[in-house]
Design an enzyme around this catalytic site. Sequence first.
Site: not given
Ligand code: UDX
Length: 431
Positions: A11, A121, A154, A204, A208, A250, A253, A260, A327
Site C-alpha cells: 500500500v 486497514t 487490488r 473499509k 471488504n 461473483l 472458484g 486482505c 499470502r
Molecule cells: C482486496 C480488495 O478488492 C481491495 O479493495 C482491498 O483494498 C484489498 O483487498 P486484493 O486482495 O488485492 O484486493 O484482491 P481481489 O481482487 O479483491 O481478490 C481477492 C481474492 O478474492 C482473490 O483470491 C481472488 O481470487 C478472489 N476472488 C475475487 C474470487 O474468488 N472470486 C471473485 O469473483 C473475485
Amino acid sequence: MNISIVGSGYVGLVTGACLAELGNRVLCVDSDLTKTAGLKKGIIPIYEPGLKELIAQNVSKKRLRFGSSIEEAAKVSEIIFIAVGTPSMDNGEADLTGIENVARNIALHMDGYRLIVEKSTVPVETGSWVKHTISTYIKKKTHFDVASNPEFLREGSAISDFMHPDRIVVGVESIKAANILKSLYKPLNAPIVVTNIKSAELIKHASNAFLATKISFINAISRICDKVGADVLEVAEGMGLDRRIGREFLNAGLGYGGSCFPKDLDAFISIAEKIGYSFDLLKSVRHINAEQRAFVLKKIKDVLWIIKDKTIAVLGLAFKPDTDDIRNAPSLGLIRMLEAEGAALKIYDPQVSSKARDALKGVRVCKDPYEAARGADCLVVVTEWNEFKELDFAKVKKLLKRPLVVDCRNIYDPAAMKKMGFTYVGVGRGL
Ligand code: UDX
C-alpha cells in the site's frame, strides 16, 4: 504538497508512487534498512504491474525518494500517511503495534501542524487511539489532525485503482483536514465521501467483508449447481445483470485468499465480538471459503480416484493473477492437501518469488506449463493467469498421461474441452 508515507509495503509504495505522479514531493520511509537500500537502487520488493516504471520515473524527476527515518518524515511533511502492516494475531485481532509505534515517533519529532492519515486497514476506533497516542507523546506543543483514508487497491491493478477510484473515503474531525485531503485528491476527479473517522474505518472493513460475502455466496451456489447440473457462470451472469447485484466478485472458484480478505474478515469478526455482537454471517462466509479447497480436492479425487503416487500438474500459485503474492493463497492449502494424500506435484506460475520457493520445499517448480504437464496424471488450474487461458491444448493433451483437467477458476469452455477429448471438471459447472 510535501508528503511522507511510513511503511514501504504494498500500500505504501503504490500510494507513494501515485501521489508523486500527481505532482507531490513524496518521502517513503521504512524501518527495514535492506528494503530501503534496495528501493534507493531501484529494486522493488514486490511485483505489481507498472510500479517499477512509475517509481523510476518519479525518482528521476526528484518527486519521490526513500529513507528510513520517521524523524525526517515528521519534520519535512505536512501530511504523513501511516501504511505499516497490521497482521492478524492468533485470536484474529489486528496487531496494531506498528501503528502505535509510528504514531509515537511522529509525536516525538513533529514541529508544526501535521495531518496524520491512517492508510492501513485498521479496526474502528484506531483513529481515536492514534490521536490519544500523539497527544500523549507530543514534544513540541503544536496543532495536529488525524484522518482515516482507507485504500481500496487490488493487487495486480493497484495503480489503475489508485488513479481511477470509484470513490475516495476521507474520515476527518476538522474542516482543515478535509480541505487538505480534498485538494490532494482533486486531480483524480473522483467522488469523495467525507465522513467522520469511525465511519471511514468501518467503510473499509464493511466493503471488504461484503466483497468476501459475494464470493462465498457464489461458491455456495456452485455446490448446488454441481449437484443439480446447472452452470454457475450462467447463474452469475443472470444475477449480475441486475444492477442492484452486479456481476463483479461473483466468480466461483477456489475461494478468496491474499493479504486482505482473510485478515480483514478475522479482524472484523473479532471487533464485532469485542463489542458484544456475534457476526454469524461473516463466520459463515469464512467457513464456506475454508471448505472450498476440500470441495475442489474431492473433485480431483472424483476423477483420479486414488491420489497417492499420482503426478499432478498445478498451474498457478499466486492468490490471484498479475501478482507474485502467495499470502493466504488458496493454492497453498490445496497443494498441502494433495501432498498429504501422497501426490507428486509439478508446479508452474509465471511469477514465483523466492518466498514461494521457500514455501514449496520438496515441490518441483517448472519453467513453463508444458513442462508441468509432461507425464502428469491430471492438470489442475489454480490461478487464472491470462497465459493459462491461451494454452495449446493439443500439446497439453499429448504431454499429459491422462487427459484430465480440473479448472478451479472456470476459465475454459467445458464443451470445447470435451470436444478436444479432455475430461473436464470446473467449479459449479454441473460436472
Ligand atoms: C482486496 C480488495 O478488492 C481491495 O479493495 C482491498 O483494498 C484489498 O483487498 P486484493 O486482495 O488485492 O484486493 O484482491 P481481489 O481482487 O479483491 O481478490 C481477492 C481474492 O478474492 C482473490 O483470491 C481472488 O481470487 C478472489 N476472488 C475475487 C474470487 O474468488 N472470486 C471473485 O469473483 C473475485
